[in-house]
Design a protein around this motif. Sequence first.
Motif, PDB file in Angstrom:
ATOM      1  N   GLY A   1      38.597  54.414  25.239  1.00 37.40           N
ATOM      2  CA  GLY A   1      38.047  53.680  26.719  1.00 37.40           C
ATOM      3  C   GLY A   1      39.373  53.468  27.585  1.00 37.40           C
ATOM      4  N   ARG A   2      40.543  54.224  26.957  1.00 34.07           N
ATOM      5  CA  ARG A   2      41.862  53.935  27.836  1.00 34.07           C
ATOM      6  C   ARG A   2      41.983  55.124  28.754  1.00 34.07           C
ATOM      7  NH1 ARG A   2      45.277  53.261  22.481  1.00 34.07           N
ATOM      8  NH2 ARG A   2      43.388  54.366  21.685  1.00 34.07           N
ATOM      9  N   PRO A   3      42.923  54.758  29.950  1.00 42.06           N
ATOM     10  CA  PRO A   3      43.136  56.081  30.595  1.00 42.06           C
ATOM     11  C   PRO A   3      43.817  57.237  29.758  1.00 42.06           C
ATOM     12  CG  PRO A   3      43.767  53.769  31.726  1.00 42.06           C
ATOM     13  CD  PRO A   3      43.363  53.611  30.109  1.00 42.06           C
ATOM     14  N   VAL A   4      43.317  58.326  29.932  1.00 43.05           N
ATOM     15  CA  VAL A   4      44.055  59.617  29.590  1.00 43.05           C
ATOM     16  C   VAL A   4      44.592  60.558  30.476  1.00 43.05           C
ATOM     17  CG1 VAL A   4      43.684  61.666  27.867  1.00 43.05           C
ATOM     18  CG2 VAL A   4      42.739  59.529  27.375  1.00 43.05           C
ATOM     19  N   ILE A   5      45.650  60.991  30.420  1.00 48.15           N
ATOM     20  CA  ILE A   5      46.329  61.761  31.783  1.00 48.15           C
ATOM     21  C   ILE A   5      46.743  62.935  30.811  1.00 48.15           C
ATOM     22  CG2 ILE A   5      47.946  61.970  33.283  1.00 48.15           C
ATOM     23  CD1 ILE A   5      48.087  59.008  33.400  1.00 48.15           C
ATOM     24  N   ALA A   6      45.701  64.082  30.778  1.00 48.31           N
ATOM     25  CA  ALA A   6      46.300  65.014  30.241  1.00 48.31           C
ATOM     26  C   ALA A   6      47.112  66.157  30.933  1.00 48.31           C
ATOM     27  CB  ALA A   6      44.985  65.959  30.003  1.00 48.31           C
TER      28      ALA A   6
ATOM     29  N   ALA B   1      50.453  55.474  38.369  1.00 47.65           N
ATOM     30  CA  ALA B   1      49.246  55.045  39.043  1.00 47.65           C
ATOM     31  C   ALA B   1      48.110  54.368  38.108  1.00 47.65           C
ATOM     32  CB  ALA B   1      48.352  56.258  39.780  1.00 47.65           C
ATOM     33  N   ALA B   2      48.200  54.963  36.912  1.00 47.98           N
ATOM     34  CA  ALA B   2      47.264  54.405  35.967  1.00 47.98           C
ATOM     35  C   ALA B   2      47.778  52.952  35.438  1.00 47.98           C
ATOM     36  CB  ALA B   2      46.992  55.259  34.599  1.00 47.98           C
ATOM     37  N   ARG B   3      48.797  52.509  35.379  1.00 47.64           N
ATOM     38  CA  ARG B   3      49.633  51.491  34.939  1.00 47.64           C
ATOM     39  C   ARG B   3      50.767  51.352  35.554  1.00 47.64           C
ATOM     40  NH1 ARG B   3      52.870  49.036  31.205  1.00 47.64           N
ATOM     41  NH2 ARG B   3      52.064  47.391  29.790  1.00 47.64           N
ATOM     42  N   PRO B   4      50.625  50.426  36.685  1.00 51.56           N
ATOM     43  CA  PRO B   4      51.986  50.343  37.510  1.00 51.56           C
ATOM     44  C   PRO B   4      52.922  49.371  36.756  1.00 51.56           C
ATOM     45  CG  PRO B   4      49.961  49.874  38.633  1.00 51.56           C
ATOM     46  CD  PRO B   4      49.324  49.909  37.453  1.00 51.56           C
ATOM     47  N   GLY B   5      54.116  49.793  37.032  1.00 53.85           N
ATOM     48  CA  GLY B   5      55.255  49.148  36.235  1.00 53.85           C
ATOM     49  C   GLY B   5      55.525  49.829  34.956  1.00 53.85           C
ATOM     50  N   THR B   6      54.896  51.005  34.625  1.00 53.12           N
ATOM     51  CA  THR B   6      55.362  51.586  33.352  1.00 53.12           C
ATOM     52  C   THR B   6      56.707  52.557  33.410  1.00 53.12           C
ATOM     53  OG1 THR B   6      53.003  51.722  32.597  1.00 53.12           O
ATOM     54  CG2 THR B   6      54.589  53.372  31.741  1.00 53.12           C
TER      55      THR B   6
END
Length: 221
Positions: free
Chosen positions: A87-92, A210-215
């Motif tokens: 259920g988490r964002p996945v960036i392939a 974009a998926a997790r700002p500040g990463t």
Amino acid sequence: MTALTVLQLDTGFPRVPGDVGCAATYTGTVQVLRIPRATVAHVVTSNPDAIDIAPFEAAIALAQGEVIATSCGFLAPFQDRLAARTGRPVIASALGALDDLSLTHSPDQILIITFDASILGPAHLGRHAVFAQGIVGLPPDSHLRRVIVGDLTKLDTDRAGAEVVALVARHRRPAHRHILLECTNLPPYKAALRAATGLPVTDILSRIEAARPGTVVPAFV
């Protein structure tokens, strides 16, 4: 909490700051899961159906990150399949940015830099296949490509960066308005590309941020 999990190919070449697999690229904790037998030769292929995606799916069960990313843009065709595992964002792949970029840019306006232009194509671009006209690959004799192919232990980042900037300079056209880096080993040279071209650059780190700002460390965004 772990900020990011990277599903990394089974490689040993240097992961320098700015590379998706380098801990120094991020502000928080990153988990790197090296996928056994997922070598460059097995994943960087014109036939995605030949890739054994099962080990990547299994690795997602071990992922601790709030966001999950892969270390190779050639896994783009498996975006939905991998995302279905969590259920988490996945960036392939950074190629996923074409969903948004295609709304504001025509195919002749985006220069896509890939590891191997002879292999990356419609099978990886999916519904954005028309953007294949803008693909440029690292020359076979370029330093960065030889390091990756040979899984070498030493990488001259100054040399690699200069060659990447020169490559873009040779292929840049007046119509180009945006650069998209498919290869996840190219972001260390993003700042140099921006300085040389004045164009915005999108890559795997852009999508993670974009998926997790500040990463991502600001210098690499």
